[in-house]
Motif scaffolding. Structure first.
Motif, PDB file in Angstrom:
ATOM      1  N   MET A 273     -49.391  40.985  24.321  1.00 19.71           N
ATOM      2  CA  MET A 273     -50.212  42.051  24.901  1.00 19.71           C
ATOM      3  C   MET A 273     -50.128  43.316  24.044  1.00 19.71           C
TER       4      MET A 273
ATOM      5  N   ARG B 178     -54.442  44.508  21.234  1.00 20.40           N
ATOM      6  CA  ARG B 178     -54.957  45.206  22.412  1.00 20.40           C
ATOM      7  C   ARG B 178     -56.381  44.737  22.721  1.00 20.40           C
ATOM      8  N   ASN B 179     -56.840  43.748  21.975  1.00 22.56           N
ATOM      9  CA  ASN B 179     -58.191  43.263  22.232  1.00 22.56           C
ATOM     10  C   ASN B 179     -58.153  42.222  23.363  1.00 22.56           C
ATOM     11  N   PRO B 180     -58.865  42.476  24.468  1.00 22.78           N
ATOM     12  CA  PRO B 180     -58.807  41.565  25.616  1.00 22.78           C
ATOM     13  C   PRO B 180     -59.225  40.144  25.278  1.00 22.78           C
ATOM     14  N   LEU B 181     -60.082  39.986  24.283  1.00 21.55           N
ATOM     15  CA  LEU B 181     -60.535  38.640  23.931  1.00 21.55           C
ATOM     16  C   LEU B 181     -59.376  37.862  23.306  1.00 21.55           C
ATOM     17  N   VAL B 182     -58.623  38.551  22.429  1.00 22.24           N
ATOM     18  CA  VAL B 182     -57.458  37.917  21.797  1.00 22.24           C
ATOM     19  C   VAL B 182     -56.385  37.669  22.861  1.00 22.24           C
ATOM     20  N   GLN B 183     -56.203  38.662  23.736  1.00 17.47           N
ATOM     21  CA  GLN B 183     -55.198  38.528  24.805  1.00 17.47           C
ATOM     22  C   GLN B 183     -55.504  37.317  25.673  1.00 17.47           C
ATOM     23  N   GLN B 184     -56.781  37.187  26.015  1.00 21.77           N
ATOM     24  CA  GLN B 184     -57.209  36.082  26.884  1.00 21.77           C
ATOM     25  C   GLN B 184     -56.934  34.729  26.217  1.00 21.77           C
ATOM     26  N   THR B 185     -57.219  34.672  24.908  1.00 18.62           N
ATOM     27  CA  THR B 185     -57.012  33.425  24.169  1.00 18.62           C
ATOM     28  C   THR B 185     -55.524  33.085  24.108  1.00 18.62           C
TER      29      THR B 185
END
Lengths: 263, 267
Positions: free
Chosen positions: A170, A174-181
């Motif tokens: 996390m 800080r990119n939510p797309l990377v976090q989600q992946t």
């Protein structure tokens, strides 16, 4: 012996009657009552605006020192007032002092119900924290033992730590797309499991915390050192899942104590 | 020859006259928004489309704040449900990435939002920095501003006094700087809590919910809310910024209505 359970109306997954049934099945002699949330139940016993101001003032604004919000701003009081009037609203993102919240709710309880034989267990969506002796900062908690005992449904999600790798991931991206992946990959690996908001497993977990409150109040036993016991004080989500869901039982020592309580 | 010949002086006159005309007209506005990021743009657009006279001051030359880019220098910007409804409203194309998470192209989303604000009638003073607030009879009633380059240089060199712009309401949408709120704090009117370090899921809701008046005449919106109330850090999703801007506009509209009705004494 009497236990009064107060519902958390902000949680969609908490089934308070199931928790009451659980306590009754373990302790048939226990008189268990279910009530609405304390702000609804004690409506008329307090001034909503004053209570909202007090709630706003017990927010923790410095997680290191534990400093409270002594001079709340208008939107903070309004935020609390909306939740006092409608306790089904959730309150994510705010941390409250656990002992102060306990004291605030204790003040609502009428004198005739404040006695050693009656335990009040308040389930709340508010995230609570305390800074105990020797700790260098405030820690979020699932349960604050006492009377009333505070059991935080949000705390069950936010307080016990997730895997270290989760927080690193996390922070690193800080990119939510990377976090989600990363999250999907972590879960797929089988190692990442924790309680989510509105998790269907919440009620089962909360049964164990209600039991902790009962043990502490009527026997004086706070926590258990054995991870397979429902009285285990989980600091990590993996421990919470193990003690409350995978084991779901008391250890031998505490089973014995329970039998003593039944006599 | 493609273009009609126009004297250079005429071009200068066109720029200066248009600017002065607008500047004069907006020396007094209904609402001044400090900061042209997503929250400020959204608030100003919502107000202007309801006929409110809105001026936005922005310290940079460009408008849009951090909305051009999604995090780690990557263009996709993300919003969580229900903020995709705002993208629909603005005509921004987006894709559903996973349950409740939507992704749009940053430059497209940002330029559409700027255009929507302009189309609604919002006026902008860019390269303009907040110097102070006008506080009269216990109420914020305007801003004191100067050119950004002037503010950036030492006072001994520039020696240029700022000027005041009046309004009935000021919205602080200046992001982490929370410049207007901090001016009030410096004067001892209120105390901010600073951004919380804690990671708490769903804290975007709290940003929207805390959007509102922090002092008579001053509304706080967007990331300035996080700074003012010490709410937890969030990832770079923009839903809370857009919805906070919308909420700020609703709060301002209610206040303006009360002022019109004489229930609140405005500036």
């Amino acid at each position: 012996m009497r236990v009064i359970l107060y519902d958390d109306r902000s949680s969609t997954s908490l089934k308070i009657t199931e928790i009451a049934e659980f306590l009754r099945s373990l302790l048939p002699a226990l008189e268990v009552e279910v009530r609405e949330d304390p702000f609804t139940h004690y409506r008329g016993r307090y001034d909503p605006e004053k209570l909202a101001r007090r709630l706003a003032s017990i927010r923790i604004v410095d997680a290191v020192t534990g400093r409270l919000n002594s001079d709340p701003l208008m939107p903070e009081v309004d935020y609390e007032l909306r939740r006092v009037l409608d306790p089904s609203l959730s309150c994510h993102g705010v941390l409250y002092d656990g002992y102060e919240l306990m004291s605030l709710i204790a003040d609502l309880i009428p004198v005739e119900e404040r006695n050693r034989r009656t335990l009040h267990v308040v389930f709340t969506g508010r995230l609570v924290g305390t800074k105990e002796q020797g700790e260098d900062r405030v820690h979020a908690r699932v349960v604050i033992l006492g009377n009333p005992a505070i059991v935080s449904t949000t705390g069950a999600v936010e307080a016990p730590a997730r895997p270290r790798e989760y927080y690193l991931a996390m922070m690193l991206s800080r990119n939510p797309l990377v976090q989600q992946t990363t999250l999907t990959a972590g879960r797929a690996s089988g190692g990442w499991d924790w309680l989510e908001h509105d998790d269907p497993r919440l009620t089962e977990v909360m049964k164990g915390y209600a039991l902790q409150a009962v043990f502490y109040h009527f026997i004086g036993e706070a926590f258990c050192a054995e991870i397979g016991c429902r009285l285990y004080n989980a600091h990590r989500q993996s421990e919470l899942i193990r003690s409350q869901l995978l084991s779901g039982k008391l250890c031998k020592k505490h089973e014995g104590m329970l039998r003593t309580l039944l006599r | 020859m493609v273009f009609k010949p126009v004297p250079e002086s005429e071009i200068t006159r066109a720029i200066a006259t248009s600017f002065i005309e607008m500047f004069g007209e907006f020396a007094r506005s209904d609402v001044i928004v400090v900061g042209a990021g997503p929250a400020g743009l959204m608030a100003s657009r919502e107000l202007a489309r309801r006929g409110v006279k809105v001026l936005v001051i922005e310290q940079n030359n460009y408008l849009g704040g951090g909305f051009w880019i999604g995090g780690y220098l990557m263009n996709p910007v993300t919003v969580r449900e229900p903020a995709q409804e705002i993208l629909d409203e603005l005509g921004v194309p987006y894709k559903k990435f996973s349950e409740g998470l939507y992704v749009a192209h940053g430059p497209h989303a940002c330029s559409k939002l700027i255009a929507a604000a302009c189309d609604a009638g919002v006026r902008f003073l860019n390269m303009t920095k907040l110097d102070d607030l006008v506080v009269r009879e216990g109420r914020v009633s305007g801003v004191v501003v100067n050119w950004t380059p002037v503010e950036a240089l030492p006072r001994q060199i520039t020696c240029v006094d700022p000027i005041a712009l009046e309004s009935r309401i000021v919205i602080d949408a200046s992001g982490h700087d929370a410049v207007a709120v901090r001016r009030l704090e410096a004067r001892g009117y209120l105390k901010t809590k600073g951004m919380g370090a804690m990671w708490v899921e769903r804290s975007e809701d709290a940003v929207v919910e805390h959007t509102g008046f922090v002092f008579p005449g001053l509304i706080v919106a967007g990331m300035a809310v996080v700074e003012t109330f010490g709410l937890p850090r969030m990832g770079p999703t923009f839903g809370a910024m857009l919805l906070s801007g919308k909420r700020a506009a609703e709060v301002a509209l209610r206040e303006l209505e009360l002022m019109e009705a004489g229930a609140i004494k405005g500036a």
